[in-house]
Enzyme design. Structure first.
Site, short mmCIF file in Angstrom:
data_model
loop_
_atom_site.label_atom_id
_atom_site.label_comp_id
_atom_site.label_asym_id
_atom_site.label_seq_id
_atom_site.Cartn_x
_atom_site.Cartn_y
_atom_site.Cartn_z
CE1 TYR A 149 -13.93 4.31 4.46
CE2 TYR A 149 -12.83 4.95 2.43
CZ TYR A 149 -12.89 4.95 3.80
OH TYR A 149 -11.92 5.59 4.53
CB SER A 201 -11.48 8.77 2.96
OG SER A 201 -10.67 8.07 2.04
#
Length: 263
Positions: free
Chosen positions: A166, A150
């Site tokens: 995350y 990501s």
């Protein structure tokens, strides 16, 4: 004589395993691999969603199957690999996509939530890659592993997003990609990462609500979020012979956000 571009991108005769493949980005990538000619095994936790996704791909003429498994559980990963090899044979393409996120201020972040994110987003990627490499790719001296990271793994997020676990996990995925590529290149195995930006999905729903789709879209030079075809070209490039000299790399598919923030 060099091969045509159509031949280089052709995945006929190859088999792909896609985790988190029942919806969202995973299903989009599975569809792309299938459209390029690969047989596809989908996995996720929920059998009903997998059955629906597989039926959708089969209706498009794609040879698709499914196995329900939780990629945060080591025993499930072993079963997934065993069933995939039994039913489809060797795996040529592994897409590590299953992931979890958790929003909380760092000073209040629950440790069990931190562990949940790390177990799926990092440990699960390693265990599955290790097993597929050992059981299918290394002996044949070929394979492509594609890790979904990501742009959150490239740095911090705005303070109101509060996704420290995350971000940390996706940063780890990027360096895992580099390290594994460096070690397994001698076996002919390529390892690369895709770093999506903001795509509407179940996992990003809370972020989109908190920050607003229009605000997030405006932050991208292309002034939009990702859609249901924006990862298709990248995953087929990394999976196919068109990308046979690319390994240890990450590519942001984010509308230019990482260029603005200096990723």
């Amino acid at each position: 004589m060099s091969r045509s571009i159509q031949t280089l991108f052709d995945l006929s005769g190859r088999t792909a395993l896609v985790t988190g493949g029942s919806r969202g980005l995973g299903l989009q990538m599975a569809q792309a691999l299938g459209e390029a000619g690969a047989k596809v095994m989908l996995t996720a936790r929920k059998a009903d969603e997998l059955e629906e996704a597989t039926a959708t791909l089969q209706a498009q003429g794609i040879d698709a199957r499914w196995v329900a498994a939780d990629c945060a559980r080591e025993d499930d990963i072993h079963r997934l690999v065993r069933e995939t090899l039994q039913r489809l044979g060797d795996v040529d393409i592994l897409v590590n996509n299953a992931g979890a996120a958790w929003g909380a201020p760092a000073e209040e972040h629950p440790l069990d939530a931190w562990d949940k994110v790390m177990n799926l987003n990092v440990r699960g990627y390693f265990i599955l890659s290790q097993l597929i490499g050992r059981e299918s790719m290394i002996a044949r001296r070929r394979g492509s592993i594609i890790n979904v990271a990501s742009i959150a793994g490239l740095g911090g997020n705005p303070p109101d997003m509060r996704t420290v676990a995350y971000n940390t996990s996706k940063g780890a995925v990027i360096n895992f990609t580099r390290a594994l590529a460096a070690e397994w290149g001698r076996y002919g195995i390529r390892v690369n990462a895709i770093c999506p930006g903001f795509f509407p999905s179940k996992m990003t729903r809370g972020t989109l609500q908190a920050m607003g789709e229009q605000r997030l879209a405006a932050a991208a030079p292309l002034n939009r979020l990702g859609d249901d075809e924006d990862l298709k070209g990248t995953v087929v490039l990394f999976a196919s012979d068109a990308g046979k000299h690319i390994t240890g790399q990450w590519l942001a598919v984010d509308g230019g956000v990482s260029a603005v923030i200096g990723g």
